[in-house]
Motif scaffolding. Structure first.
Motif, PDB file in Angstrom:
ATOM      1  N   ARG A 181      -4.988  14.123   6.003  1.00  0.00           N
ATOM      2  CA  ARG A 181      -4.983  13.105   4.880  1.00  0.00           C
ATOM      3  C   ARG A 181      -5.462  12.053   5.327  1.00  0.00           C
ATOM      4  NH1 ARG A 181      -0.022  15.798   5.752  1.00  0.00           N
ATOM      5  NH2 ARG A 181       1.290  16.275   3.787  1.00  0.00           N
ATOM      6  N   THR A 192       2.906   5.215   6.726  1.00  0.00           N
ATOM      7  CA  THR A 192       1.686   5.607   5.808  1.00  0.00           C
ATOM      8  C   THR A 192       1.828   7.203   5.884  1.00  0.00           C
ATOM      9  OG1 THR A 192       0.813   3.518   5.997  1.00  0.00           O
ATOM     10  CG2 THR A 192      -0.487   5.366   5.022  1.00  0.00           C
ATOM     11  N   LEU A 193       2.299   7.700   4.873  1.00  0.00           N
ATOM     12  CA  LEU A 193       1.902   9.230   4.766  1.00  0.00           C
ATOM     13  C   LEU A 193       0.625   9.892   4.107  1.00  0.00           C
ATOM     14  CD1 LEU A 193       3.529  12.247   4.652  1.00  0.00           C
ATOM     15  CD2 LEU A 193       4.094  11.601   2.342  1.00  0.00           C
ATOM     16  N   ASP A 194       0.216   8.922   3.194  1.00  0.00           N
ATOM     17  CA  ASP A 194      -1.029   9.484   2.664  1.00  0.00           C
ATOM     18  C   ASP A 194      -1.916   8.189   2.265  1.00  0.00           C
ATOM     19  OD1 ASP A 194      -2.846  11.282   1.731  1.00  0.00           O
ATOM     20  OD2 ASP A 194      -1.408  12.599   0.618  1.00  0.00           O
ATOM     21  N   THR A 195      -3.402   8.872   2.235  1.00  0.00           N
ATOM     22  CA  THR A 195      -4.244   7.624   2.074  1.00  0.00           C
ATOM     23  C   THR A 195      -4.173   6.851   0.577  1.00  0.00           C
ATOM     24  OG1 THR A 195      -6.663   7.507   2.059  1.00  0.00           O
ATOM     25  CG2 THR A 195      -5.734   9.299   1.195  1.00  0.00           C
ATOM     26  N   THR A 196      -4.405   5.471   0.760  1.00  0.00           N
ATOM     27  CA  THR A 196      -4.477   4.807  -0.542  1.00  0.00           C
ATOM     28  C   THR A 196      -5.655   4.284  -0.753  1.00  0.00           C
ATOM     29  OG1 THR A 196      -2.191   4.067  -0.066  1.00  0.00           O
ATOM     30  CG2 THR A 196      -3.169   3.116  -1.761  1.00  0.00           C
ATOM     31  N   ARG A 197      -6.422   4.062  -2.111  1.00  0.00           N
ATOM     32  CA  ARG A 197      -7.532   3.619  -2.293  1.00  0.00           C
ATOM     33  C   ARG A 197      -7.502   2.351  -3.124  1.00  0.00           C
ATOM     34  NH1 ARG A 197     -13.166   5.719  -1.924  1.00  0.00           N
ATOM     35  NH2 ARG A 197     -14.212   4.892  -3.779  1.00  0.00           N
ATOM     36  N   ARG A 198      -7.553   1.047  -2.680  1.00  0.00           N
ATOM     37  CA  ARG A 198      -7.343  -0.005  -3.378  1.00  0.00           C
ATOM     38  C   ARG A 198      -8.792  -0.848  -3.865  1.00  0.00           C
ATOM     39  NH1 ARG A 198      -1.905  -1.999  -4.565  1.00  0.00           N
ATOM     40  NH2 ARG A 198      -3.138  -3.430  -5.594  1.00  0.00           N
ATOM     41  N   PHE A 199      -9.020  -1.324  -5.018  1.00  0.00           N
ATOM     42  CA  PHE A 199     -10.293  -1.966  -5.570  1.00  0.00           C
ATOM     43  C   PHE A 199     -10.154  -3.512  -4.995  1.00  0.00           C
ATOM     44  CE2 PHE A 199     -10.188   1.593  -8.170  1.00  0.00           C
ATOM     45  CZ  PHE A 199     -10.942   2.438  -7.505  1.00  0.00           C
ATOM     46  N   LEU A 225       0.838  -1.091   0.003  1.00  0.00           N
ATOM     47  CA  LEU A 225       0.142  -0.071   0.043  1.00  0.00           C
ATOM     48  C   LEU A 225       0.862   1.346   0.030  1.00  0.00           C
ATOM     49  CD1 LEU A 225      -3.101  -0.403   0.254  1.00  0.00           C
ATOM     50  CD2 LEU A 225      -1.970  -2.301   1.196  1.00  0.00           C
ATOM     51  N   ASP A 226       1.748   1.207   0.673  1.00  0.00           N
ATOM     52  CA  ASP A 226       2.870   2.420   0.980  1.00  0.00           C
ATOM     53  C   ASP A 226       3.548   2.575  -0.227  1.00  0.00           C
ATOM     54  OD1 ASP A 226       1.516   2.909   3.175  1.00  0.00           O
ATOM     55  OD2 ASP A 226       3.202   1.771   4.561  1.00  0.00           O
ATOM     56  N   SER A 227       3.111   3.063  -1.321  1.00  0.00           N
ATOM     57  CA  SER A 227       4.068   2.953  -2.661  1.00  0.00           C
ATOM     58  C   SER A 227       4.809   4.168  -2.724  1.00  0.00           C
ATOM     59  CB  SER A 227       3.064   2.858  -3.554  1.00  0.00           C
ATOM     60  OG  SER A 227       1.866   3.861  -3.744  1.00  0.00           O
ATOM     61  N   SER A 261      -8.948  12.973   4.371  1.00  0.00           N
ATOM     62  CA  SER A 261      -9.242  12.659   2.857  1.00  0.00           C
ATOM     63  C   SER A 261      -9.750  11.131   2.364  1.00  0.00           C
ATOM     64  CB  SER A 261      -8.082  13.131   2.073  1.00  0.00           C
ATOM     65  OG  SER A 261      -7.575  14.354   2.326  1.00  0.00           O
TER      66      SER A 261
END
Lengths: 359, 267
Positions: free
Chosen positions: A95, A66-73, A54-56, A98
């Motif tokens: 964040r 984790t610095l910022d949000t991630t959205r995975r399907f 997730l942390d890309s 968000s």
């Protein structure tokens, strides 16, 4: 928007690791990501390697957070939903929000072996007012706790111990996540269209609920005038971007066209979660944005305060022009407050009859 | 409500919003499946009269089929087509043999930045999707770029309740991503439902090869596959676990290649 579940909780309680495990178990990882996981597992261990899916961002990959949000399907196309990872550092609140504000349900991720203060996350989830919250007790390979701590007024639907490392209960978590998401309601909502703009000959905007056909009578808010739909290029339903021709004076951006008109007010009562270090004092001038409405505002009074974190207040605004709102309709009650163009807070427009004070 | 109709409404509303808030903008069109679907949606939103130019960043190394497809649709759809090409670099012999990253930077990023500057654009519309790449899952819908077109991913602005408050800023531009929520399957299913023309490179030849992601000819490799219709592609996608961009050389070279390119202003 695809229905989504947000994972919220303290830093290092295992949110990204758990989502990484869910993606792996659910077959949602393409081959290069699986190869990367295997390679990285030997270097940094399985929990960090799962989180790293997730942390890309480079800073996340190098510093393992984790610095910022991630959205995975996730899941097959017809039943797809999204998993939203959020940062757990208090300084990264905007964040986290968000991500969390894009979700219809939330999971509070807790490591019962830690003494971290989870209250800020409980309070934030309370503010966001999710109809259902799930609680995951992570790192179940390290403990035997099955009870969460005091979770305030959260509407907890289930609590489940899980281990992302061993995979314990990960499969059992999947149907519980889906069960948190709201089902399509069979109840027919009134037709509501948020006006985005006016072309030469037609009104353009987004249908947030209901259906509409030619000949339909609509009320334009905040003016309260009645109009007939004289032309449509197709029958409208919720989610459509609409092209509507009406009789009478054309509406303007921010207006709402509806079969049952929402409320209007120049003195809205708001629950606010501030993103600034200090909440602004009374009489501060702000801009209120709600849907496509953008209204100059002034803080008229502060009714109650919770120093937090997160800093929450119940306030009343004074507006030059009326706000169209409905506390029961997300798109007509979720608002953002800006000051000199910068986002300073997020708000929920409260019903007028509700007793003042924090929930 | 059907997923595709909801996605369509959301994207059209975002396109309309983008144009209202950023009157000086342009849409990138690579002739690939995603940007061709976005172009179709823009025509729908603006009722066949696009209020902004459609820009092809032409490296001159594209497949001949891509150029033919571009000319055909530009004519049939009467598109305000602009072609952005870094001619000085091409004249000096820039090409994939000079190193792929250098080539991408000169012929794509530089060409784009020059175009942005020349037209003083406030915003660029791009058809990227979250499911394409782990880094794209981190994107906002309205994403500001610095004056040197860099993506400051450490300071992404809040997008609360999906409401973006980003406004045009002198000397900077905003990347607008109206299709972030779509997946590869959605794009194909929508193209099928609406009979949107697609490049024939995506469909399998007699020797069992097709392209899943299309870019420059020297840096794209076909994958094995027999799908020669959109329903067959959809069927194939449901069973395959390869990455969509597995045939794209720029993604393979190094782990952060994609992010490096993006942070430098690549699309």
């Amino acid at each position: 928007m695809t229905p989504a579940v947000a994972f919220v909780g303290c830093v290092d309680h295992g949110k990204s690791t758990l989502i990484g495990r869910l993606l792996l178990e659910g077959g949602a990882l393409p081959r290069p990501e699986r190869q990367r996981l295997r390679r990285l597992q030997h270097q940094v261990g399985l929990p960090a390697a799962l989180a790293n899916l997730l942390d890309s961002l480079p800073v996340e990959r190098e510093e393992l957070f984790t610095l910022d949000t991630t959205r995975r399907f996730f899941g097959p196309r017809t039943r797809r939903f999204a998993l939203i990872d959020t940062p757990g550092h208090q300084e990264l609140l905007s964040r986290m929000l968000s991500g969390a504000t894009q979700a219809q349900a939330a999971v509070l991720v807790l490591d019962p072996t830690s003494n971290d203060d989870i209250e800020p996350f409980v309070r934030t989830l309370e503010f966001l007012d999710f109809p259902h919250v799930g609680v995951v007790l992570t790192k179940a390979d390290l403990h035997h706790d099955h009870q969460a701590q005091d979770l305030g007024n959260l509407k907890v639907r289930w609590t489940l111990p899980v281990s992302a490392v061993t995979g314990y209960n990960v499969k059992a978590l999947l149907p519980r996540l889906q069960a948190l998401l709201p089902q399509d309601s069979a109840r027919e909502e009134p037709f509501r269209l948020l006006v985005q703009g006016q072309d030469d000959d037609a009104t353009r905007g987004l249908v947030i609920s209901g259906r509409c056909t030619e000949g339909q009578q609509l009320t334009r808010s905040p003016q309260g005038t009645r109009h007939t739909v004289t032309q449509l290029d197709r029958d409208l339903q919720e989610g459509d971007f609409a092209t509507v021709t009406l009789d009478g004076t054309p509406p303007r951006r921010g207006d709402v066209l509806a079969t049952t008109p929402p409320h209007t007010t120049r003195h809205p009562r708001l629950g606010v979660l501030w993103l600034t270090h200090e909440p602004p004092p009374e009489a501060t001038r702000l801009t209120l944005r709600c849907g496509f409405q953008k209204l100059p505002a002034r803080i008229d009074s502060i009714q109650s305060s919770d120093p937090g974190p997160p800093r929450r207040q119940e306030i009343r605004l004074e507006l030059d022009d009326p706000l169209v709102y409905d506390p029961a309709v997300p798109a007509l009650s979720r608002a953002v407050l800006t000051r000199d163009g910068a986002v300073v807070g997020m708000a929920l427009v409260r019903p007028e009859h509700e007793r003042a004070g924090l929930p | 409500m059907p997923r595709l109709r909801r996605l369509e409404g959301e994207t059209c509303s975002l396109l309309y919003e983008a144009h209202l808030r950023f009157p000086k903008s342009a849409m990138l069109w690579s002739m690939g499946k995603d940007s061709t679907v976005l172009l179709h949606l823009a025509r729908k939103t603006f009722r066949n009269r696009l209020p902004f130019p459609v820009v092809h960043i032409d490296t001159s190394y594209k497949f001949p089929q891509i150029y033919a497809f571009r000319e055909r649709l530009a004519r049939e759809w009467d598109l305000p087509l602009h072609i952005a090409r870094n001619d000085p670099a091409l004249e000096q012999g820039m090409g994939p043999d000079q190193g792929r990253t250098a080539c991408c930077h000169a012929l794509k990023t530089r060409a784009l930045l020059d175009y942005l500057q020349q037209h003083e654009l406030q915003a660029l519309l791009l058809a990227i999707r979250r499911d394409e790449h782990a880094v794209r899952a981190k994107e906002r819908i309205f994403s500001p770029r610095t004056s040197s077109a860099e993506w400051n991913y450490r300071e992404q602005p809040p997008e609360l309740w999906g409401l973006s408050c980003v406004e045009p800023t002198e000397g900077e531009h905003v990347r607008i991503h109206p299709m972030l929520e779509w997946t590869e399957e959605d794009v194909w299913a929508y193209a099928h439902e609406h009979r949107i023309p697609m490049l024939d490179l995506y469909f399998a030849t007699k020797d069992g090869q097709r392209y899943r992601s299309v870019g420059c000819q020297p840096c794209c490799h076909p994958t094995a596959g027999t799908a020669n219709t959109i329903p067959a592609i959809l069927k194939e996608l449901r069973t395959r676990r390869e990455a969509e961009r597995a045939g794209r050389a720029q993604d393979k070279e190094e782990e952060h290649a994609m992010l490096k390119l993006r942070s430098l202003g690549y699309m």
